[in-house]
Design a protein around this motif. Structure first.
Motif, mmCIF file in Angstrom:
data_model
loop_
_atom_site.group_PDB
_atom_site.id
_atom_site.type_symbol
_atom_site.label_atom_id
_atom_site.label_comp_id
_atom_site.label_asym_id
_atom_site.label_seq_id
_atom_site.Cartn_x
_atom_site.Cartn_y
_atom_site.Cartn_z
ATOM 1 N N LEU A 1 0.817 -1.210 0.000
ATOM 2 C CA LEU A 1 0.000 0.000 0.000
ATOM 3 C C LEU A 1 0.851 1.261 0.000
ATOM 4 C CD1 LEU A 1 -2.664 -0.942 2.722
ATOM 5 C CD2 LEU A 1 -2.425 -1.796 0.391
ATOM 6 N N ALA A 2 2.050 1.181 0.565
ATOM 7 C CA ALA A 2 3.009 2.290 0.615
ATOM 8 C C ALA A 2 4.357 1.722 0.180
ATOM 9 C CB ALA A 2 3.084 2.866 2.033
ATOM 10 N N PRO A 3 4.608 1.628 -1.135
ATOM 11 C CA PRO A 3 5.685 0.777 -1.645
ATOM 12 C C PRO A 3 7.081 1.387 -1.693
ATOM 13 C CG PRO A 3 4.350 1.606 -3.452
ATOM 14 C CD PRO A 3 3.703 2.092 -2.199
ATOM 15 N N TYR A 4 7.241 2.678 -1.389
ATOM 16 C CA TYR A 4 8.549 3.322 -1.526
ATOM 17 C C TYR A 4 8.903 4.101 -0.264
ATOM 18 C CZ TYR A 4 7.382 2.151 -6.294
ATOM 19 O OH TYR A 4 6.989 1.454 -7.415
ATOM 20 N N VAL A 5 10.164 4.448 -0.131
ATOM 21 C CA VAL A 5 10.582 5.220 1.047
ATOM 22 C C VAL A 5 9.806 6.529 1.126
ATOM 23 C CG1 VAL A 5 12.872 4.203 1.321
ATOM 24 C CG2 VAL A 5 12.552 6.071 -0.312
ATOM 25 N N ASN A 6 9.510 7.132 -0.018
ATOM 26 C CA ASN A 6 8.769 8.380 -0.034
ATOM 27 C C ASN A 6 7.341 8.200 0.490
ATOM 28 O OD1 ASN A 6 6.730 10.138 -1.931
ATOM 29 N ND2 ASN A 6 8.480 11.340 -1.234
ATOM 30 N N SER A 7 6.785 7.002 0.346
ATOM 31 C CA SER A 7 5.397 6.755 0.757
ATOM 32 C C SER A 7 5.194 7.014 2.243
ATOM 33 C CB SER A 7 5.006 5.313 0.434
ATOM 34 O OG SER A 7 5.335 4.959 -0.891
ATOM 35 N N TYR A 8 6.227 6.795 3.036
ATOM 36 C CA TYR A 8 6.099 6.909 4.492
ATOM 37 C C TYR A 8 6.196 8.361 4.956
ATOM 38 C CZ TYR A 8 6.227 1.954 4.056
ATOM 39 O OH TYR A 8 5.903 0.670 3.679
ATOM 40 N N ARG A 9 6.585 9.251 4.063
ATOM 41 C CA ARG A 9 6.529 10.682 4.383
ATOM 42 C C ARG A 9 5.079 11.163 4.398
ATOM 43 N NH1 ARG A 9 11.796 12.215 4.130
ATOM 44 N NH2 ARG A 9 13.148 11.211 2.588
ATOM 45 N N ARG A 10 4.212 10.451 3.703
ATOM 46 C CA ARG A 10 2.785 10.797 3.721
ATOM 47 C C ARG A 10 2.118 10.349 5.016
ATOM 48 N NH1 ARG A 10 -1.209 7.021 2.199
ATOM 49 N NH2 ARG A 10 -3.306 7.967 2.254
ATOM 50 N N LEU A 11 2.514 9.189 5.536
ATOM 51 C CA LEU A 11 1.867 8.599 6.710
ATOM 52 C C LEU A 11 2.484 9.138 7.987
ATOM 53 C CD1 LEU A 11 1.716 4.937 5.335
ATOM 54 C CD2 LEU A 11 -0.162 6.597 5.400
ATOM 55 N N THR A 12 2.225 10.390 8.284
ATOM 56 C CA THR A 12 2.794 11.040 9.462
ATOM 57 C C THR A 12 1.685 11.662 10.303
ATOM 58 O OG1 THR A 12 3.141 13.082 8.214
ATOM 59 C CG2 THR A 12 4.976 11.530 8.299
ATOM 60 N N PRO A 13 1.921 11.823 11.606
ATOM 61 C CA PRO A 13 0.875 12.352 12.493
ATOM 62 C C PRO A 13 0.399 13.754 12.140
ATOM 63 C CG PRO A 13 2.605 11.278 13.763
ATOM 64 C CD PRO A 13 3.108 11.375 12.352
ATOM 65 N N ASP A 14 1.250 14.570 11.522
ATOM 66 C CA ASP A 14 0.871 15.954 11.235
ATOM 67 C C ASP A 14 0.279 16.120 9.839
ATOM 68 O OD1 ASP A 14 3.181 15.399 9.894
ATOM 69 O OD2 ASP A 14 4.168 17.300 10.339
ATOM 70 N N SER A 15 -0.086 15.007 9.193
ATOM 71 C CA SER A 15 -0.665 15.078 7.849
ATOM 72 C C SER A 15 -2.128 14.666 7.901
ATOM 73 C CB SER A 15 0.096 14.162 6.891
ATOM 74 O OG SER A 15 -0.218 12.801 7.157
ATOM 75 N N MET A 16 -2.772 14.688 6.755
ATOM 76 C CA MET A 16 -4.176 14.279 6.671
ATOM 77 C C MET A 16 -4.324 12.784 6.426
ATOM 78 S SD MET A 16 -5.691 17.451 4.439
ATOM 79 C CE MET A 16 -7.390 16.954 4.745
ATOM 80 N N ALA A 17 -3.208 12.086 6.240
ATOM 81 C CA ALA A 17 -3.248 10.646 5.983
ATOM 82 C C ALA A 17 -3.428 9.883 7.292
ATOM 83 C CB ALA A 17 -1.959 10.211 5.285
ATOM 84 N N PRO A 18 -3.994 8.679 7.235
ATOM 85 C CA PRO A 18 -4.179 7.897 8.465
ATOM 86 C C PRO A 18 -2.852 7.405 9.024
ATOM 87 C CG PRO A 18 -4.779 6.601 6.539
ATOM 88 C CD PRO A 18 -4.533 7.996 6.045
ATOM 89 N N ILE A 19 -2.823 7.203 10.324
ATOM 90 C CA ILE A 19 -1.617 6.668 10.986
ATOM 91 C C ILE A 19 -1.928 5.351 11.690
ATOM 92 C CG2 ILE A 19 -0.595 8.951 11.282
ATOM 93 C CD1 ILE A 19 -1.448 8.793 14.256
ATOM 94 N N ASN A 20 -3.154 4.859 11.555
ATOM 95 C CA ASN A 20 -3.529 3.602 12.186
ATOM 96 C C ASN A 20 -4.696 2.983 11.415
ATOM 97 O OD1 ASN A 20 -5.897 5.018 13.141
ATOM 98 N ND2 ASN A 20 -4.630 5.819 14.818
ATOM 99 N N VAL A 21 -5.174 1.844 11.925
ATOM 100 C CA VAL A 21 -6.274 1.147 11.253
ATOM 101 C C VAL A 21 -7.534 1.181 12.123
ATOM 102 C CG1 VAL A 21 -4.921 -0.310 9.721
ATOM 103 C CG2 VAL A 21 -5.311 -1.047 12.083
ATOM 104 N N GLN A 22 -7.737 2.290 12.821
ATOM 105 C CA GLN A 22 -9.027 2.512 13.461
ATOM 106 C C GLN A 22 -10.106 2.591 12.369
ATOM 107 O OE1 GLN A 22 -9.690 2.798 16.784
ATOM 108 N NE2 GLN A 22 -7.538 2.398 17.282
#
Length: 487
Positions: free
Chosen positions: A341-362
């Motif tokens: 779902l997040a296949p590259y090192v850059n993908s994990y820059r999106r999944l951060t607490p200060d972004s609009m992307a989710p950080i968990n599977v709630q």
């Protein structure tokens, strides 16, 4: 190879070619041959191409990154032998064009044996930006003894769908793809910037859902719609997302394999249309610092194949145990497929607490802060939206992985947590924080190995580790900024 040009758009839309006597004399086509996308047989493909005066055909196969690999050949050569050969190594190539250490992988990879690629004529369509009349068709990969290639992304998705079919179920998906428009950038050391629209000014502030901001690039989006219509791709909606010149295209719900084929085609279509306007379209997960990342949200439901009823709703319109188990499977296994779902090192820059992307599977009802959202709907349209994937993901693999998690939840009778009503960002981070961590969790999950295929899991993990090693050879601006004179 065909030259690329916007000039052929009108021809592709009308299904005609200028000066083609063959097309003019062709007999009246039936509904399949007149359709812009897909036929069933080789004979229909011949008639379909003859009606359009097609002279070249692009024979493609999606690799692990979702990049189109293959060959371009004259239509006459294609029909003399519609089976294509490519080496097995196309499914072992990293995004930088390198290969992983083959130690521990199958012997046929070391020998780089030829594969047999057979066209799926349901994907046949024109290449509307080509100057010469050109068609394209996606292929499936087989070993020479007839076995499907387990590492091929299209086959991975087919395998997951077959598990549902054994229970009499048919999954339905609807992807939403976000992307950025940016100024052309030929030096990777320089940050990306929003492009200049028809007003002559670049977009600076965020313009969520702004019609005017979309209208800045009217000519580009007209081409995207024209190219899509010519290929039989069905756009549902187009909106401006939160980032500067960040857009989202939503596709109509349907068969997962068909929708994966469409996303595969859409990415290329959007890039080609943007290039014709001297703009880049990028599906990087986090292309611009201090701007939101780009997602590929996947709406998912499952219907009973015989009755056509949504198995997530009972006769009274209430959610079923299968609905809750599907959510529970996503909660349990999405962290283990995060490297898909997040296949590259850059993908994990999106999944951060200060972004609009989710950080968990709630999960929650109409809760966009959660990784899993249940949108408001009528009972027959009850579905689960997976908001974790990024737009850089391979559409075949991301749909396969997401559906695999739901399948495991149903087959194991899992139960989800209670639905969250508040902000999911206040809950702990429960996704892997980096690519290597995600790959390790993926490679160790026996249940996913059974569903997705052990050979695929081993190959995919090896490719991702090799890509990480390539990344580690690069010195970033952050390191030069903060370490050069301070440590």
């Amino acid at each position: 190879m065909a030259k690329r040009s916007k000039a052929s758009t009108a021809k592709a839309n009308t299904g005609k070619t200028s000066g083609s006597k063959a097309a003019a004399k062709a007999p009246k086509a039936d509904s399949a041959i007149s359709s812009p996308r897909g036929v069933k047989t080789l004979a229909e493909a011949k008639a379909w191409m003859a009606a359009r005066g097609i002279t070249e055909i692009e024979c493609t196969v999606p690799d692990l990154a979702g990049v189109a690999r293959g060959k371009i050949m004259p239509a006459s050569k294609f029909f003399s032998s519609p089976v294509m050969n490519l080496p097995l190594s196309v499914f072992f190539q990293t995004i930088s064009g390198e290969y992983p250490d083959y130690d521990g992988l199958v012997d046929s990879v070391v020998a780089d044996s030829d594969l047999v690629l057979e066209p799926d004529f349901s994907t046949l369509c024109t290449v509307p930006w080509a100057q010469d009349p050109t068609a394209q068709v996606v292929h499936d990969a087989y070993h020479r003894d007839g076995r499907p290639v387990e590492e091929a992304p299209r086959q991975v998705l087919k395998n997951v769908l077959s598990l549902y079919a054994k229970h009499g179920w048919t999954p339905v998906v609807a992807p939403e793809i976000e992307f950025y428009l940016v100024e052309p950038n030929t030096d990777p050391d320089y940050p990306l910037k929003p492009p200049v629209g028809r007003s002559g000014r670049p977009e600076i502030g965020r313009q969520s859902y702004s019609i005017q901001a979309v209208n800045e690039f009217d000519a580009l989006f007209e081409d995207i719609y024209d190219y899509s219509e010519a290929q039989g791709l069905e756009i549902d909606t187009l909106i401006h997302e939160d980032g500067a010149a960040q857009m989202e295209i939503n596709l109509r719900h349907g068969d997962p394999l068909m929708l994966a084929d469409q996303v595969f085609a859409f990415k290329r279509t959007i890039r080609e249309a943007a290039l014709a306007h001297k703009i880049y379209a990028t599906f990087m997960a986090k292309p611009i610092a201090n701007e939101p990342g780009s997602a590929m949200h996947i709406h998912q439901s499952v219907i009973d194949t015989k009755t056509g009823k949504n198995i997530f709703s009972d006769a009274d319109g209430d959610p079923t145990p299968e609905f809750f188990s599907f959510i529970a499977g996503q909660q349990k296994y999405l962290p283990a497929v995060l490297c898909i779902l997040a296949p590259y090192v850059n993908s994990y820059r999106r999944l951060t607490p200060d972004s609009m992307a989710p950080i968990n599977v709630q999960w929650g009802y109409d809760n966009r802060t959660a990784g899993l959202r249940v949108p408001p709907s009528l009972p027959d349209a009850r579905r689960v939206e997976n908001r974790v994937p990024s737009s850089d993901a391979n559409p075949y693999l991301v749909i396969a992985a997401s559906l695999a998690c739901g399948y495991l939840g149903i087959s194991q009778g899992l139960r989800p947590t209670e639905p969250l009503e508040g902000d999911a960002k206040d809950k702990p981070f429960d996704l892997p924080r980096g690519l290597l961590e995600a790959v390790a969790e993926f490679a160790e999950c026996e249940e996913l190995g059974e569903v997705l295929g052990r050979r695929f899991v081993t190959t995919y993990a090896a490719v991702k580790r090799a890509e990480f090693e390539t990344f580690m050879r690069v010195i970033s601006p952050w390191e030069r900024e903060y370490l050069l004179l301070n440590v």
